[in-house]
Design a protein around this motif. Structure first.
Motif, PDB file in Angstrom:
ATOM      1  N   THR A   1      58.376 -61.944  15.207  1.00 22.26           N
ATOM      2  CA  THR A   1      56.802 -62.499  15.475  1.00 22.26           C
ATOM      3  C   THR A   1      56.493 -61.504  16.679  1.00 22.26           C
ATOM      4  O   THR A   1      55.448 -61.804  17.143  1.00 22.26           O
ATOM      5  N   THR A   2      57.532 -61.105  17.227  1.00 25.68           N
ATOM      6  CA  THR A   2      57.215 -60.337  18.500  1.00 25.68           C
ATOM      7  C   THR A   2      57.763 -58.806  18.548  1.00 25.68           C
ATOM      8  O   THR A   2      58.882 -58.686  18.029  1.00 25.68           O
TER       9      THR A   2
ATOM     10  N   LYS B   1      55.976 -65.592  21.459  1.00 28.64           N
ATOM     11  CA  LYS B   1      55.869 -65.786  19.955  1.00 28.64           C
ATOM     12  C   LYS B   1      54.203 -65.229  19.740  1.00 28.64           C
ATOM     13  O   LYS B   1      53.268 -65.542  20.409  1.00 28.64           O
ATOM     14  N   ASP B   2      54.453 -64.571  18.673  1.00 24.68           N
ATOM     15  CA  ASP B   2      52.982 -63.796  17.948  1.00 24.68           C
ATOM     16  C   ASP B   2      52.361 -62.954  19.077  1.00 24.68           C
ATOM     17  O   ASP B   2      51.086 -63.148  19.607  1.00 24.68           O
TER      18      ASP B   2
ATOM     19  N   LYS C   1      47.768 -60.121  17.415  1.00 20.91           N
ATOM     20  CA  LYS C   1      48.911 -60.682  18.458  1.00 20.91           C
ATOM     21  C   LYS C   1      48.087 -60.876  19.785  1.00 20.91           C
ATOM     22  O   LYS C   1      47.159 -60.047  20.087  1.00 20.91           O
TER      23      LYS C   1
END
Length: 451
Positions: free
Chosen positions: A316-317, A426-427, A344
């Motif tokens: 996610t990153t 996250k994200d 993001k």
């Protein structure tokens, strides 16, 4: 030839020393401080000075050439001895020109994108097994040294920066190369400790154009208004070939370049990188690589070291490290990352590290540079300001300069690191922009931070 380096430990200097050693020349050198990675690389070739310092007794009449680095001073005892003996003394760019005066010299100039464009050209040439001599400003994947010199290669590809040549030669380096083929990627005021006004800085590029050989070629970014103006005004008898940002689109985090054969996925992203790619294509075409061959090779180009270099990734990153530090580069890099990862959260961290970026008067140039970031952080060290003997810069001045009320400012390395450690990534995309290391941040630990 027997060649002695005064200030052999510098990034460019030690690479030149290694290149000449590999070419078979007899190399010696001195420096009052040698740091990594120069230290290990010189030691591996037996070129690391036994003792740090300056030793005029090393300078003897049988030396064919002395190469003087910027780190040395005009009163350096080895330099004075060399002058006394009447030895041939070269600045770094003078020596590069001397080596390449019978080759086709291709010089990449501009305030930004020089290293990336040079790296792209080298990648393409290497892909198609076209050997060239080169001088580039960063360590590139697939290449041992930043400098490579031979007797037989036809082309000399040079990253031509505008910083000064040596302590005794205050001309910008790129004024000395006299290119047959040249490129200007853009002009954005930099090195204010050397070029105090924008007009004075622009003048250096006018001189660069005038140094192109008669009948030579100038490839230039016509999207840059200043570049376009000075090129169109130049009366030098040369061919002028403009380039512009190519058509592209982003889909699922991948950038596609529009070509005559349809969309082509590429590894790099951002308008500035695509503009660099367009310039590199023109250069390669004038070095004998046709458009189809260029696209075939550039598809696998992953970028130059420290230029939007991916340093960590999870599902996610993603985290990037970038050399951006001048206002235009910071703005372009931040916007490129946000556009590439529009879904993001972008956490953009900038270290003010250079003389220009820590100058109170110059700070206002950063207005809006971090606007594309969701979270914007600026780190600077008051100690660095003191070392550079600049006026004290306050947090309030930085906040006003960036014109962003929610700007986070750190002056303590541990506090900055603690900020990163406690973030929920996250994200998110983490973008670390600096020509330094945030007071000692270990970039290898970033993967652990984002997990």
């Amino acid at each position: 030839m027997r060649i002695h380096f005064i200030a052999i430990g510098g990034s460019a200097m030690h690479n030149l020393a290694l290149a000449l050693h590999d070419k078979g020349e007899q190399i010696s050198g001195s420096d009052d401080a040698v740091f990594e990675p120069s230290k290990s690389r010189l030691k591996a070739k037996g070129l690391l000075p036994e003792n740090e310092g300056w030793f005029p007794e090393k300078i003897t009449a049988d030396i064919d050439a002395v190469i003087l680095g910027m780190h040395a001073k005009a009163d350096n005892p080895e330099l004075l001895k060399a002058q006394e003996l009447g030895l041939k003394i070269y600045s770094y760019p003078e020596f590069i020109f001397e080596h390449s005066k019978n080759k086709t010299r291709v010089v990449i100039g501009g305030s930004h994108g020089k290293t990336t464009i040079t790296a792209m050209i080298l990648h393409v040439m290497n892909y198609h097994n076209v050997p060239v001599d080169f001088l580039v400003g960063a360590q590139l994947e697939g290449f041992t040294n930043m400098v490579h010199l031979t007797k037989e290669n036809d082309f000399m590809l040079i990253e031509g920066d505008e910083y000064l040549s040596s302590p005794t030669d205050l001309r910008p380096k790129f004024h000395l190369y006299q290119p047959n083929i040249a490129l200007i990627s853009g002009i954005a005021w930099d090195h204010i400790n050397v070029f105090p006004t924008f007009e004075n800085y622009v003048e250096q590029f006018k001189i660069f154009i005038d140094k192109i050989t008669n009948g030579g070629i100038l490839i230039y970014n016509e999207d840059d208004a200043v570049v376009k103006q000075i090129v169109e005004e130049a009366e030098k008898p040369i061919r002028k070939l403009p380039y512009t940002l190519p058509e592209y689109f982003i889909e699922n985090g991948v950038t596609y370049l529009e070509t005559l054969d349809g969309p082509m996925p590429i590894e790099v992203f951002g308008a500035h990188n695509l503009s660099n790619l367009a310039g590199a294509k023109w250069i390669c075409q004038n070095m004998g690589i046709d458009e189809a061959e260029f696209y075939e090779a550039i598809a696998s180009f992953k970028g130059a070291s420290k230029r939007l270099e991916k340093i960590a990734e999870t599902k996610t990153t993603v985290a990037y490290k970038d050399f951006a530090h001048s206002p235009s580069k910071v703005k372009a890099t931040t916007e490129a990352v946000k556009k590439q990862y529009s879904n993001k959260k972008l956490i953009a961290c900038l270290e003010l590290h250079t003389y220009s970026s820590l100058n109170a008067e110059f700070l206002t140039e950063y207005q809006g540079a971090l606007d594309a970031a969701d979270t914007a952080v600026v780190f600077y060290s008051p100690d660095a300001v003191a070392i550079k003997k600049l006026e004290e810069v306050t947090k309030e001045q930085i906040e006003q300069a960036f014109n962003r009320e929610d700007l986070i400012v750190y002056t303590n390395p541990e506090e900055f690191k603690s900020f990163l450690v406690v973030q929920d990534f996250k994200d998110s995309v983490l973008l670390l922009m600096s020509s330094g290391n945030y007071g000692g941040l270990n970039f290898d630990e970033v993967q652990q931070m984002i997990e």
